[in-house]
Scaffold this motif. Structure first.
Motif, PDB file in Angstrom:
ATOM      1  N   GLY A  18      18.178  55.522  -3.481  1.00 36.70           N
ATOM      2  CA  GLY A  18      17.062  55.803  -2.596  1.00 36.70           C
ATOM      3  C   GLY A  18      15.759  55.801  -3.345  1.00 36.70           C
ATOM      4  O   GLY A  18      15.742  55.581  -4.549  1.00 36.70           O
ATOM      5  N   HIS A  22      18.300  55.507   1.527  1.00 36.82           N
ATOM      6  CA  HIS A  22      18.822  56.688   0.845  1.00 36.82           C
ATOM      7  C   HIS A  22      20.267  56.853   1.278  1.00 36.82           C
ATOM      8  O   HIS A  22      20.552  56.882   2.466  1.00 36.82           O
ATOM      9  CB  HIS A  22      17.993  57.909   1.265  1.00 36.82           C
ATOM     10  CG  HIS A  22      18.257  59.131   0.484  1.00 36.82           C
ATOM     11  ND1 HIS A  22      18.469  60.349   1.082  1.00 36.82           N
ATOM     12  CD2 HIS A  22      18.318  59.358  -0.846  1.00 36.82           C
ATOM     13  CE1 HIS A  22      18.642  61.277   0.149  1.00 36.82           C
ATOM     14  NE2 HIS A  22      18.556  60.687  -1.028  1.00 36.82           N
ATOM     15  N   HIS A  95      22.423  61.750   7.481  1.00 35.26           N
ATOM     16  CA  HIS A  95      21.115  62.389   7.359  1.00 35.26           C
ATOM     17  C   HIS A  95      20.934  63.288   8.580  1.00 35.26           C
ATOM     18  O   HIS A  95      21.247  62.877   9.702  1.00 35.26           O
ATOM     19  CB  HIS A  95      19.976  61.354   7.331  1.00 35.26           C
ATOM     20  CG  HIS A  95      19.666  60.866   5.971  1.00 35.26           C
ATOM     21  ND1 HIS A  95      19.759  59.540   5.607  1.00 35.26           N
ATOM     22  CD2 HIS A  95      19.251  61.524   4.860  1.00 35.26           C
ATOM     23  CE1 HIS A  95      19.429  59.401   4.337  1.00 35.26           C
ATOM     24  NE2 HIS A  95      19.107  60.598   3.856  1.00 35.26           N
ATOM     25  N   HIS A 115      16.153  64.406   1.264  1.00 40.03           N
ATOM     26  CA  HIS A 115      15.623  63.046   1.195  1.00 40.03           C
ATOM     27  C   HIS A 115      14.322  63.106   0.396  1.00 40.03           C
ATOM     28  O   HIS A 115      13.517  64.021   0.573  1.00 40.03           O
ATOM     29  CB  HIS A 115      15.356  62.508   2.602  1.00 40.03           C
ATOM     30  CG  HIS A 115      15.083  61.048   2.637  1.00 40.03           C
ATOM     31  ND1 HIS A 115      13.935  60.496   2.130  1.00 40.03           N
ATOM     32  CD2 HIS A 115      15.813  60.018   3.113  1.00 40.03           C
ATOM     33  CE1 HIS A 115      13.960  59.186   2.299  1.00 40.03           C
ATOM     34  NE2 HIS A 115      15.100  58.874   2.896  1.00 40.03           N
ATOM     35  N   LEU A 122      20.426  64.662   3.061  1.00 32.16           N
ATOM     36  CA  LEU A 122      21.558  63.750   2.972  1.00 32.16           C
ATOM     37  C   LEU A 122      22.803  64.620   2.804  1.00 32.16           C
ATOM     38  O   LEU A 122      23.006  65.234   1.757  1.00 32.16           O
ATOM     39  CB  LEU A 122      21.420  62.790   1.795  1.00 32.16           C
ATOM     40  CG  LEU A 122      22.580  61.805   1.629  1.00 32.16           C
ATOM     41  CD1 LEU A 122      22.551  60.759   2.740  1.00 32.16           C
ATOM     42  CD2 LEU A 122      22.519  61.135   0.271  1.00 32.16           C
TER      43      LEU A 122
END
Length: 152
Positions: A18, A22, A95, A115, A122
């Protein structure tokens, strides 16, 4: 189980990439567990399926209908009704949004990482039956946040 009594995630954290995209690179959740988690996610009351608002078109996203509650702006991804999305099978992570204190708690226990440029966490994909239950509790906390309620 609630967020307050989550166990530490065993073992080292997975490798990630990421910030865009990500995601998780190893310790990938088995596909049947990914599918079970997705079925649970999509079955929540007031949830509808729609494309994600992030540049990961293969992700499957859940959104919350306005009449099912309105959490704060940061309970949603990019000013939409999306509060969580699951990455494709080669990744298997999720996410989601959480209140800041909950996000820190989940991160401290090793279940995910923030993130680097968005307001999401995440959540690492579940590797076994015990971990799917932990992931589900974290997802329920995200759902409650989107609904503008304390974790139910």
């Amino acid at each position: 189980m609630s967020l307050l009594n989550l166990p530490d995630r065993p073992g080292p954290a997975p490798r990630t990439r990421g910030p865009v995209p990500h995601g998780q690179l190893d310790q990938i959740a088995p596909t049947p567990l990914q599918e079970e988690l997705w079925q649970r996610m999509r079955s929540l009351s007031g949830v509808y399926l729609a494309p994600t608002h992030v540049p990961y078109p293969e992700a499957r996203a859940i959104h919350l209908a306005p009449e099912f509650g309105t959490g704060p702006d940061d309970a949603f991804i990019r000013h939409s009704r999306e509060f969580a999305h699951q990455h494709p099978p080669q990744d298997g992570s999720v996410h989601l949004t959480l209140p800041p204190a909950a996000k820190k708690h989940v991160t401290d226990l090793g279940w995910g990482i923030p993130h680097p440029i968005q307001n999401t966490l995440l959540l690492f994909g579940p590797r076994d039956r015990d971990e799917i239950e932990v992931a589900w509790q974290i997802l329920l906390a995200s759902y409650a946040y989107a609904r503008g309620r304390a974790h139910e």
